[in-house]
Design an enzyme around this catalytic site. Sequence first.
Site, PDB file in Angstrom:
ATOM      1  N   HIS A  36       0.841  -1.203   0.000  1.00  0.00           N
ATOM      2  CA  HIS A  36       0.000   0.000   0.000  1.00  0.00           C
ATOM      3  C   HIS A  36       0.873   1.249   0.000  1.00  0.00           C
ATOM      4  O   HIS A  36       1.262   1.741   1.068  1.00  0.00           O
ATOM      5  CB  HIS A  36      -0.908   0.006   1.230  1.00  0.00           C
ATOM      6  CG  HIS A  36      -1.824  -1.168   1.319  1.00  0.00           C
ATOM      7  ND1 HIS A  36      -1.396  -2.417   1.686  1.00  0.00           N
ATOM      8  CD2 HIS A  36      -3.167  -1.281   1.088  1.00  0.00           C
ATOM      9  CE1 HIS A  36      -2.426  -3.257   1.692  1.00  0.00           C
ATOM     10  NE2 HIS A  36      -3.505  -2.591   1.329  1.00  0.00           N
TER      11      HIS A  36
ATOM     12  N   GLY B 150      -3.416  -3.335  11.663  1.00  0.00           N
ATOM     13  CA  GLY B 150      -3.908  -3.867  10.397  1.00  0.00           C
ATOM     14  C   GLY B 150      -5.419  -3.985  10.447  1.00  0.00           C
ATOM     15  O   GLY B 150      -6.119  -3.484   9.562  1.00  0.00           O
TER      16      GLY B 150
ATOM     17  N   HIS C 298      -3.842   3.166  -3.407  1.00  0.00           N
ATOM     18  CA  HIS C 298      -4.092   2.656  -2.051  1.00  0.00           C
ATOM     19  C   HIS C 298      -3.430   1.305  -1.814  1.00  0.00           C
ATOM     20  O   HIS C 298      -2.649   1.153  -0.871  1.00  0.00           O
ATOM     21  CB  HIS C 298      -5.587   2.535  -1.772  1.00  0.00           C
ATOM     22  CG  HIS C 298      -5.879   1.870  -0.459  1.00  0.00           C
ATOM     23  ND1 HIS C 298      -5.878   2.545   0.742  1.00  0.00           N
ATOM     24  CD2 HIS C 298      -6.135   0.571  -0.151  1.00  0.00           C
ATOM     25  CE1 HIS C 298      -6.114   1.693   1.727  1.00  0.00           C
ATOM     26  NE2 HIS C 298      -6.290   0.486   1.213  1.00  0.00           N
TER      27      HIS C 298
ATOM     28  N   GLU D 276     -17.295  -3.144  25.086  1.00  0.00           N
ATOM     29  CA  GLU D 276     -16.511  -4.366  25.255  1.00  0.00           C
ATOM     30  C   GLU D 276     -15.295  -4.410  24.334  1.00  0.00           C
ATOM     31  O   GLU D 276     -14.194  -4.784  24.763  1.00  0.00           O
ATOM     32  CB  GLU D 276     -17.393  -5.601  25.003  1.00  0.00           C
ATOM     33  CG  GLU D 276     -18.492  -5.804  26.020  1.00  0.00           C
ATOM     34  CD  GLU D 276     -19.782  -5.075  25.684  1.00  0.00           C
ATOM     35  OE1 GLU D 276     -20.763  -5.240  26.411  1.00  0.00           O
ATOM     36  OE2 GLU D 276     -19.788  -4.330  24.669  1.00  0.00           O
TER      37      GLU D 276
ATOM     38  N   HIS E 139     -28.389 -14.113  25.865  1.00  0.00           N
ATOM     39  CA  HIS E 139     -27.293 -13.979  26.819  1.00  0.00           C
ATOM     40  C   HIS E 139     -26.642 -15.319  27.182  1.00  0.00           C
ATOM     41  O   HIS E 139     -25.684 -15.340  27.958  1.00  0.00           O
ATOM     42  CB  HIS E 139     -27.792 -13.304  28.100  1.00  0.00           C
ATOM     43  CG  HIS E 139     -28.003 -11.831  27.956  1.00  0.00           C
ATOM     44  ND1 HIS E 139     -28.800 -11.282  26.971  1.00  0.00           N
ATOM     45  CD2 HIS E 139     -27.512 -10.770  28.657  1.00  0.00           C
ATOM     46  CE1 HIS E 139     -28.805  -9.963  27.086  1.00  0.00           C
ATOM     47  NE2 HIS E 139     -28.024  -9.631  28.091  1.00  0.00           N
TER      48      HIS E 139
ATOM     49  N   ARG F  33     -22.755 -18.106  36.862  1.00  0.00           N
ATOM     50  CA  ARG F  33     -23.635 -17.245  37.654  1.00  0.00           C
ATOM     51  C   ARG F  33     -24.142 -17.999  38.881  1.00  0.00           C
ATOM     52  O   ARG F  33     -24.287 -17.437  39.959  1.00  0.00           O
ATOM     53  CB  ARG F  33     -24.827 -16.785  36.810  1.00  0.00           C
ATOM     54  CG  ARG F  33     -25.833 -15.925  37.565  1.00  0.00           C
ATOM     55  CD  ARG F  33     -26.998 -15.525  36.669  1.00  0.00           C
ATOM     56  NE  ARG F  33     -27.898 -14.607  37.340  1.00  0.00           N
ATOM     57  CZ  ARG F  33     -28.971 -14.986  38.060  1.00  0.00           C
ATOM     58  NH1 ARG F  33     -29.236 -16.272  38.208  1.00  0.00           N
ATOM     59  NH2 ARG F  33     -29.735 -14.079  38.627  1.00  0.00           N
TER      60      ARG F  33
END
Length: 654
Positions: free
Chosen positions: A24, A113, A255, A402, A464, A511
């Site tokens: 590139h 990247g 590019h 996250e 979930h 849990r």
Amino acid sequence: MEDNMANAIRALSMDAIQKANSGHPGMPMGMADVATVLFNRFIKIDPANPDWPDRDRFVLSAGHGSMLLYSIHHLLGYDDMDMEQLRNFRQMGARTAGHPEYGHAKGIETTTGPLGQGLATAVGMALGERLQNARFGDDLVDHHTYVIAGDGCLMEGISHEAIDFAGNLGLGKLIVLWDDNSICIDGDTALTTGTDQMARFAASKWHTIAVDGHDKAAIAAAITAARADPRPSFIACKTIIGFGAPNKQGTAATHGAPLGEDEIIAARKILGWPHAPFTIPGEVKSAWEAIATRGNKAQGLWAARVQGSGQAQAFRAAMAGPDLAALNQAMRKYRQSLSADAPKTATRKASQMALEIINATTDLTIGGSADLTGSNLTRTSRMQPVSADDFSGSYIHYGVREFSMAAAMNGLALHGGIIPYGGTFLVFADYMRGAIRLSALMGQRVIYVLTHDSIGLGEDGPTHQPVETIASLRAIPNLNVYRPADAVETAEAWELALQDETTPSVLCLSRQGLPTLRLAHSDELLSAKGAYVLQEAEGARDVTIIATGSEVEIAMQAAALLAETGTRAAVVSAPCFERFKAQPAAYRAGVLGTAPRVGVEAAIEQGWGALLGGNSAFIGMHSFGASAPADQLYTHFGITVRAVADAATTLISA
């Protein structure tokens, strides 16, 4: 001289990409002026001491433009970046990979990247600088983090998470230089975005400036202003992609493909660069090497300050990593108490209990959560939050971000002197998979605390319940995925994660409450083997039941049920498939035995083949979950003591 210094970057980039017939050239040619000003006038690095803790960090988030970085490293005089490396750009065994890869060459601060991740990782580095500065002061820790980002980096969603987080914390030592060239692979960026990036960054509490990316005086003034502003800074550098290539500059043609021999000849004329390929005039090389000399002097002054500082020993200890002997001693005593007290507790709570010991023994751990602190239980009693006004704390509120959390933790680990861990629900590992993958690729000690690990979370339902997630994480090379069965295995998983300096870890935690199964204390970390015989059969095995996490309790109960009919079942706990795979064949054979095998996990079967073999059955999930209380879900999906026992009986009878 700066014109020729910039043209040296352009020439080396053109030549290396042409020789490789791959790469590139557009970004290195377009951003050569910006990079030259940054390095020549501002940046603080020492190629002779590339791991100097107080160096400035430079992150090429637009990693496809890697020849810009490799060219600079050659010109600065990094001893592992001679001209032969540039000639072998993108070739097997060369340090000059297609995208910059951490550990392949000195001075590469992070693997980039995957667009946007470099920027988000740099946020973690800048945060690391502030955390260390709060502990050791300006004399020992006072450096900037500079980022070159492209249009693609800013289109990626992680960029929004990262800039919002950085702005809210006021990370004023972070400066992002945007290659604003209006070109993406498909053509003009107007095809895909109309965002006012200046307004976007300003809305997230950043200092913003726009400059002509080929006006060196303007670039220098902008960087000077950015360094003086207490906010993180965003400098929009309006550039021409492929600058200097007369027939292709300003177009997508530059590019991601070599310019071609004819265009390179024409570019040399336009740029006034008459030198042969891979040839740098002595005076240009000397100008670049003067930057290294300046950095070496700064490093020497810093070393003298460290030597005379009352915090020298503490600083060196922090950079060396945790005192594993002290941690092991504290954790051994803690595990002994667990076996004696036999608590019934969710492994997410057991994780917090282990962290109480860990965080009291070392101050290198920096915890956090993606807005689920009370669910992940990642904060311990003495931890104080990090804020824009106070970086002396050790707990980070990452917000519902996250992916950015994971990337920032990579940056914290790469910065040095910090062991980051962060929590969210296991199912949301999919949001941050790209950064987890880079943790593994770069070999960083990053610890992911992922709770609510199965249908056992109950009523929140299939959105979930991570039935396929564990298998997908186990597929990532150099990632240890732990699913502990009780508080003892949870403590062991933490101890092992802290010992693994070059491998990230995932802790998949329940849990629901689980009984302590390891009632006899062992100084040896049995989880270090990946799988072990938790309960041997009385006599020759008729069947081996292998389970992980919350299902080990089911396996133990199934073995007891089988024993009532005279069937001899061994129970194997397998908290970490990756560690078990690394054990000698003889050990693995001894654990698994030759009897039929039943695997039990409240997840899909994928990845279990090596443990189960041919004469086997699997009790687990074959679909998404449902919304109901946990005990009803286990019954509904057939993950029960009776189902395991029946599967074992069927195998034995076959």
